[in-house]
Design a protein around this motif. Sequence first.
Motif, PDB file in Angstrom:
ATOM      1  N   LEU A 247       0.830  -1.203   0.000  1.00  0.00           N
ATOM      2  CA  LEU A 247       0.000   0.000   0.000  1.00  0.00           C
ATOM      3  C   LEU A 247       0.865   1.254   0.000  1.00  0.00           C
ATOM      4  O   LEU A 247       0.574   2.227  -0.706  1.00  0.00           O
ATOM      5  CB  LEU A 247      -0.924   0.005   1.220  1.00  0.00           C
ATOM      6  N   GLU A 248       1.924   1.197   0.786  1.00  0.00           N
ATOM      7  CA  GLU A 248       2.843   2.340   0.860  1.00  0.00           C
ATOM      8  C   GLU A 248       3.487   2.603  -0.497  1.00  0.00           C
ATOM      9  O   GLU A 248       3.611   3.753  -0.925  1.00  0.00           O
ATOM     10  CB  GLU A 248       3.918   2.066   1.915  1.00  0.00           C
ATOM     11  N   GLN A 249       3.878   1.532  -1.185  1.00  0.00           N
ATOM     12  CA  GLN A 249       4.488   1.678  -2.505  1.00  0.00           C
ATOM     13  C   GLN A 249       3.531   2.305  -3.519  1.00  0.00           C
ATOM     14  O   GLN A 249       3.944   3.007  -4.434  1.00  0.00           O
ATOM     15  CB  GLN A 249       4.954   0.315  -3.021  1.00  0.00           C
ATOM     16  N   GLN A 250       2.238   2.029  -3.342  1.00  0.00           N
ATOM     17  CA  GLN A 250       1.232   2.590  -4.242  1.00  0.00           C
ATOM     18  C   GLN A 250       0.775   3.984  -3.819  1.00  0.00           C
ATOM     19  O   GLN A 250      -0.053   4.606  -4.490  1.00  0.00           O
ATOM     20  CB  GLN A 250       0.010   1.659  -4.296  1.00  0.00           C
ATOM     21  N   GLY A 251       1.318   4.468  -2.717  1.00  0.00           N
ATOM     22  CA  GLY A 251       0.923   5.789  -2.229  1.00  0.00           C
ATOM     23  C   GLY A 251      -0.465   5.801  -1.615  1.00  0.00           C
ATOM     24  O   GLY A 251      -1.113   6.855  -1.551  1.00  0.00           O
ATOM     25  N   ILE A 252      -0.935   4.626  -1.170  1.00  0.00           N
ATOM     26  CA  ILE A 252      -2.257   4.533  -0.549  1.00  0.00           C
ATOM     27  C   ILE A 252      -2.110   4.732   0.959  1.00  0.00           C
ATOM     28  O   ILE A 252      -1.385   4.000   1.627  1.00  0.00           O
ATOM     29  CB  ILE A 252      -2.907   3.163  -0.838  1.00  0.00           C
ATOM     30  N   GLU A 253      -2.777   5.729   1.464  1.00  0.00           N
ATOM     31  CA  GLU A 253      -2.680   6.050   2.891  1.00  0.00           C
ATOM     32  C   GLU A 253      -3.407   4.998   3.723  1.00  0.00           C
ATOM     33  O   GLU A 253      -4.540   4.615   3.410  1.00  0.00           O
ATOM     34  CB  GLU A 253      -3.301   7.416   3.145  1.00  0.00           C
ATOM     35  N   LEU A 254      -2.763   4.502   4.768  1.00  0.00           N
ATOM     36  CA  LEU A 254      -3.401   3.573   5.679  1.00  0.00           C
ATOM     37  C   LEU A 254      -4.294   4.360   6.631  1.00  0.00           C
ATOM     38  O   LEU A 254      -3.811   5.092   7.497  1.00  0.00           O
ATOM     39  CB  LEU A 254      -2.357   2.779   6.471  1.00  0.00           C
ATOM     40  N   LYS A 255      -5.579   4.225   6.427  1.00  0.00           N
ATOM     41  CA  LYS A 255      -6.529   4.996   7.231  1.00  0.00           C
ATOM     42  C   LYS A 255      -6.591   4.436   8.655  1.00  0.00           C
ATOM     43  O   LYS A 255      -6.613   3.221   8.850  1.00  0.00           O
ATOM     44  CB  LYS A 255      -7.921   4.936   6.606  1.00  0.00           C
ATOM     45  N   LYS A 256      -6.623   5.331   9.631  1.00  0.00           N
ATOM     46  CA  LYS A 256      -6.784   4.918  11.016  1.00  0.00           C
ATOM     47  C   LYS A 256      -8.262   4.969  11.379  1.00  0.00           C
ATOM     48  O   LYS A 256      -9.002   5.854  10.933  1.00  0.00           O
ATOM     49  CB  LYS A 256      -5.983   5.838  11.950  1.00  0.00           C
ATOM     50  N   LEU A 257      -8.685   4.002  12.181  1.00  0.00           N
ATOM     51  CA  LEU A 257     -10.075   4.005  12.607  1.00  0.00           C
ATOM     52  C   LEU A 257     -10.282   5.044  13.702  1.00  0.00           C
ATOM     53  O   LEU A 257      -9.431   5.233  14.577  1.00  0.00           O
ATOM     54  CB  LEU A 257     -10.478   2.627  13.137  1.00  0.00           C
TER      55      LEU A 257
END
Length: 318
Positions: free
Chosen positions: A34-44
Amino acid sequence: MDKKAFIENAVGRLRNINRRRLIKKANEHRFSMLEQQGIELKKLTDKQKKEVDAVYKKYGVPYKYITHQLVYSVTGEFDPYIVPEDFFRVCIDPVLCEYDLKHFLSDKNYFNLFMPDTAFPKTIVRNIRGNFYNEEFRLISKNDAKKKIQEYDSVVVKPSYDSGSGKSVELIDSEKVDNIFDRKKDYVVQQVLKQHSSFAKLNESSVNVVRIVTLFINNKVRVVTSAMRVGGVGDFTDNVEHKDGSGMTVIGIEDGKLKKLGYHSNGSRVTETPGGVKFEGYEVVNYDKMVQTAVREHEKFPQIGVIGWDITLDSDGN
């Protein structure tokens, strides 16, 4: 606690430790992609965590929010009813499935015996614990096995166990039959399957499948979810994940048709194949028949509560 119960309890604990270790490793890999794709890991948010807790906390078993975070980050949609992977692997799966039997029933060499009413790719040779058999389970010599394989231009070779993610599944020219015998034991040699034109249209190089997950509980088999799995361009199997997380595409199915979005393992979204075939509304031919097959066959195995079925169609729609 008697000796047998003590050993079973210890084995169960070790299995759970190993499951948690594998889940942690898999999640680290997913986060990295996800990081490589620039997708932010959303926090709950605290509110979202409370919604998850309202569903699962009552069972008194530890779980994490990581599965919810991953799905939320990739799809943009939050659903508290998504089952946390650690909760499923450690609490649900071991209760619903008899693992020793599950391992035996997953042996591809015996699928024809277990499910005689279902069509499978034609078996040419079986290897079970180093012994060679023909399609009818008659013992044959290695030389006879070689001759049978060489009757075909090319064959598909699969490990009879543990071939997830297309691992060690190969398309081999029959002239290179000795490469097959390097496997030593426990594999099946099958005729190359020509898939239905509607499946090939999504990607011609791979045999694409519909994954149907069924649940057997309370004297009834139910379909939990289903999706189309399409291989990457040039890949032979449908479930190969490239190093960057591309390759395999998974598209949800609703009412026998593909949904709008497909997803790669790295979290990236696509709406069509590289060849320009749009997913939304694409008909999955004979989908109802596939569901009926999965339900019918699962009814034979109440010892395995959850089964994922990979089903495809041949050129005649079977």
